[in-house]
Design an enzyme around this catalytic site. Structure first.
Site, short mmCIF file in Angstrom:
data_model
loop_
_atom_site.label_atom_id
_atom_site.label_comp_id
_atom_site.label_asym_id
_atom_site.label_seq_id
_atom_site.Cartn_x
_atom_site.Cartn_y
_atom_site.Cartn_z
N ASN A 59 0.83 -1.21 0.00
CA ASN A 59 0.00 0.00 0.00
C ASN A 59 0.87 1.26 0.00
O ASN A 59 1.91 1.32 0.64
CB ASN A 59 -1.03 0.01 1.13
CG ASN A 59 -0.51 -0.30 2.50
OD1 ASN A 59 0.43 -1.05 2.67
ND2 ASN A 59 -1.13 0.28 3.51
N GLU B 4 0.39 5.23 0.59
CA GLU B 4 -0.53 6.25 1.10
C GLU B 4 -0.10 7.64 0.64
O GLU B 4 0.96 7.85 0.06
CB GLU B 4 -0.61 6.15 2.63
CG GLU B 4 -1.19 4.79 3.04
CD GLU B 4 -1.50 4.67 4.52
OE1 GLU B 4 -1.07 5.52 5.33
OE2 GLU B 4 -2.19 3.69 4.87
N CYS C 120 -4.26 0.73 -2.38
CA CYS C 120 -4.07 -0.53 -1.66
C CYS C 120 -2.98 -1.37 -2.32
O CYS C 120 -2.70 -1.25 -3.52
CB CYS C 120 -5.36 -1.34 -1.68
SG CYS C 120 -6.70 -0.67 -0.68
N GLU D 250 -3.07 -4.57 -3.05
CA GLU D 250 -3.55 -5.50 -4.07
C GLU D 250 -3.63 -4.81 -5.43
O GLU D 250 -3.28 -5.39 -6.46
CB GLU D 250 -4.95 -6.01 -3.70
CG GLU D 250 -5.01 -6.85 -2.44
CD GLU D 250 -5.18 -6.04 -1.16
OE1 GLU D 250 -4.74 -4.86 -1.11
OE2 GLU D 250 -5.74 -6.59 -0.20
N CYS E 142 -10.09 -5.47 0.47
CA CYS E 142 -11.25 -4.57 0.59
C CYS E 142 -12.14 -4.70 -0.65
O CYS E 142 -11.77 -5.30 -1.66
CB CYS E 142 -10.77 -3.12 0.77
SG CYS E 142 -10.19 -2.35 -0.75
N CYS F 288 -10.66 -3.52 -3.98
CA CYS F 288 -9.65 -4.46 -4.50
C CYS F 288 -10.31 -5.72 -5.04
O CYS F 288 -9.87 -6.29 -6.04
CB CYS F 288 -8.62 -4.79 -3.43
SG CYS F 288 -7.51 -3.41 -3.11
#
Ligand code: THU
Length: 160
Positions: free
Chosen positions: A62, A64, A73, A75, A112, A115
């Site tokens: 990830n 940010e 993210c 993934e 999530c 993803c």
């Protein structure tokens, strides 16, 4: 009117040590990648490793951003890179590990919703299922034989 029932079967491994060797080595790459995540705001690090049918392994974590929604993210970082670098390869398997920097994360952390949608796109594209293994930083590992098990009633190109 009638009810419909949607069921999924997942496999739960007691821990990392129960994983078949090729899966454990993919998970090792996810674990290493997780530690390189850039997550100064959430302090929640996620690592993803993707095995392609050409034998290549793509990793991502990830990323940010001070403008929070601009982050991405693990993934999707990994799967978009896989799609960009090897557009003709199929994805065989994904290994995911996630957890806080501040406390142990013993429960398996699934991808999530956003993803799942992104992974689903590639499953539809390649018309073949993607195995997904996910864990926290320790403890149980969950396996799904297909992304579709994690995203019932998915939206795909057939609706367009
Ligand atoms: N995160 C992922 O990388 N993957 C997921 O599936 C869920 C959340 C990241 C995004 C953000 O950097 C941090 O975890 C906390 O939400």
């Amino acid at each position: 009117m009638k009810d419909i029932k949607i069921e999924s079967t997942l496999t739960v491994y007691e821990d990392y040590n129960e994983l078949p060797k090729p899966v454990a080595s993919l998970m090792d790459q996810a674990i290493n990648t997780r530690l390189k995540a850039y997550a100064p705001y959430s302090e929640f690090l996620v690592g993803a490793a993707i095995l392609l049918d050409n034998g290549e392994i793509i990793t991502g974590n990830n990323q940010e951003n001070a403008s929070y929604p601009s982050g991405l993210c693990a993934e999707r970082t990994a799967i978009y890179y896989a799609g960009a670098k090897y557009p003709d390869a199929n994805i065989v398997m994904m290994a995911l590990t996630a957890g806080s920097q501040n406390q142990p994360t013993n429960s398996p952390i699934p991808p999530c919703g956003a993803c799942r949608q992104a992974i689903s796109e590639y499953e539809v594209k390649q018309n073949d299922s993607i195995q997904i293994y996910f864990m926290g930083t320790s403890g149980k590992v969950v396996k799904s034989n297909s992304l579709a098990n994690l995203l019932p009633l998915g939206f795909d190109r057939s609706f367009l």
